[in-house]
Design an enzyme around this catalytic site. Structure first.
Site, PDB file in Angstrom:
ATOM      1  N   ARG A  80     -12.962  23.199 -32.781  1.00 38.92           N
ATOM      2  CA  ARG A  80     -12.854  21.750 -32.976  1.00 38.92           C
ATOM      3  C   ARG A  80     -11.900  21.430 -34.119  1.00 38.92           C
ATOM      4  NH1 ARG A  80     -18.424  18.605 -33.472  1.00 38.92           N
ATOM      5  NH2 ARG A  80     -18.296  19.335 -35.609  1.00 38.92           N
ATOM      6  N   LYS A 183     -12.367  15.212 -35.744  1.00 38.44           N
ATOM      7  CA  LYS A 183     -13.188  15.057 -36.951  1.00 38.44           C
ATOM      8  C   LYS A 183     -12.231  14.847 -38.131  1.00 38.44           C
ATOM      9  CE  LYS A 183     -17.424  17.001 -38.871  1.00 38.44           C
ATOM     10  NZ  LYS A 183     -18.273  15.816 -38.778  1.00 38.44           N
TER      11      LYS A 183
END
Ligand SMILES: Cc1ncc(COP(=O)(O)O)c(C=O)c1O
Length: 339
Positions: A80, A183
């Site tokens: 991620r 993120k």
């Protein structure tokens, strides 16, 4: 082991002994360096400061009953972080470098890893930012990767406790086709006003709706949303939410305990049909939701009877936590045990 009041730690920052750093320059990553400083020297024109070129991750290490240290699904966090890096045009951190930094930073701060039974864990915070100087809006040529750890307390000190959420049509966390799936710090800055509003109204956080139509559920503050209906685990599909590793894991666990699972758009009105709803993420694993207030329609959706989380929620929660601590076998291969 450090002499801390492990059972009463908050989800906050405590200084540990070491952090790991690495710099990307001239098209390549340098060597991992160990630092004892909590501070960084940063160029006044660094792209992180001006244009928000910054991404981070959050994962945890757990001490098991057997005394072994387990890290939960770090490969997914590494993946991620690489996706966040690509999303805002930063140099990605190779998974092997991520792993090496993680093992080193956990091992070097061993005395801060909370003991089994305290409910506390070691939170690992990887951070990547544009550290090169630019004045025009463009990606940096230099990047800094840092990994630090801090012991954090159990999110719910007296067991899993339901929270209340408020819907808002006045705030958006992220736009479709924007950066919501990454993120990156900017998303969190963009959520602070909404968070303050929720607190002001007496709620834990905002249940964000899709920014375009305000018809579908997106996310629950900094956590994914799920609802249970007819033994089915249902969670929103959206192109502006973060793909939660906890949620991915709960979907697998749900299947393994006989639930059906659906990842699809979830209309707001469907809130009336769920028997249980919750928010999920690394910090709390699951925060069961007791009440959702929609000021747009004046509707109140209520779930946990007598403040008791629903049966599926507790099954999912207990199973995931047991795997994380090594209390139960890990049939999914999610846990990395440190030697
Ligand atoms: C916006 C947002 N959604 C969802 C999550 C939950 O993701 P995870 O389960 O990977 O911690 C987080 C926390 O990382 C988050 O910040």
């Amino acid at each position: 082991m450090e002499n801390l009041d492990w059972k009463n730690l908050s989800f906050g920052y405590i200084k540990t002994d070491y952090n790991i750093r690495c710099t990307y320059k001239d098209g390549k990553w340098g060597k991992l360096e160990v630092s004892t400083s909590e501070y960084i020297d940063i160029h006044i024109a660094a792209t992180a400061l001006h244009y928000g070129q910054e991404a981070f991750e959050g994962l945890k290490a757990f001490t098991g009953k057997d005394g072994k240290i387990r890290i939960f699904r770090w490969e997914e966090n590494a993946k991620r972080m690489a996706s966040s890096a690509e999303g805002i045009k930063m140099a990605p951190v190779p998974a092997e470098m991520f792993r090496e930094a993680m093992i080193k930073v956990v091992a070097m701060n061993k005395r801060f890893i909370p003991p089994y039974g305290s409910g506390a864990t070691l939170y690992i915070r990887p951070l990547l930012y544009g550290s090169g100087a630019e004045v025009g809006v463009k990606p940096s040529k230099e990047y800094t990767f840092i990994m630090f750890v801090t012991p954090v307390g159990p999110y719910f000190k007296e067991g899993v406790k339901p929270v209340n959420m408020i819907i808002s049509r006045d705030f958006d966390r992220a736009a479709p086709q924007g950066t919501g799936i990454y993120k990156v710090g900017g998303n969190y800055a963009a959520s602070l006003k909404a968070l303050e509003y929720a607190h002001h109204e007496g709620y834990s956080n905002i249940l964000f709706l899709d920014a375009k139509e305000k018809k579908f559920i997106d996310e629950c503050g900094p956590a994914n949303f799920y609802g249970v209906k007819n033994d089915t685990y249902i969670t929103p599909k959206s192109d502006s939410i973060l793909n939660s590793i906890t949620n991915m894991s709960l979907i697998e666990i749900a299947k393994s305990i006989g639930m059906k699972t659906e990842r699809r758009r979830v209309p707001v009105e469907e809130l009336a049909e769920f028997s249980e709803v919750g928010a999920c993420g690394t910090a709390a694993v699951i925060s069961p939701i007791s009440k959702i207030f929609d000021p747009g329609t004046n509707k109140i959706y209520e779930y946990c009877k007598g403040d008791q989380p629903g049966p599926w929620t507790m099954k999912l929660y207990n199973k995931l936590v047991s795997i994380q601590y090594g209390d139960e076998p890990d049939p999914f291969g999610w846990v990395t045990i440190l030697d």
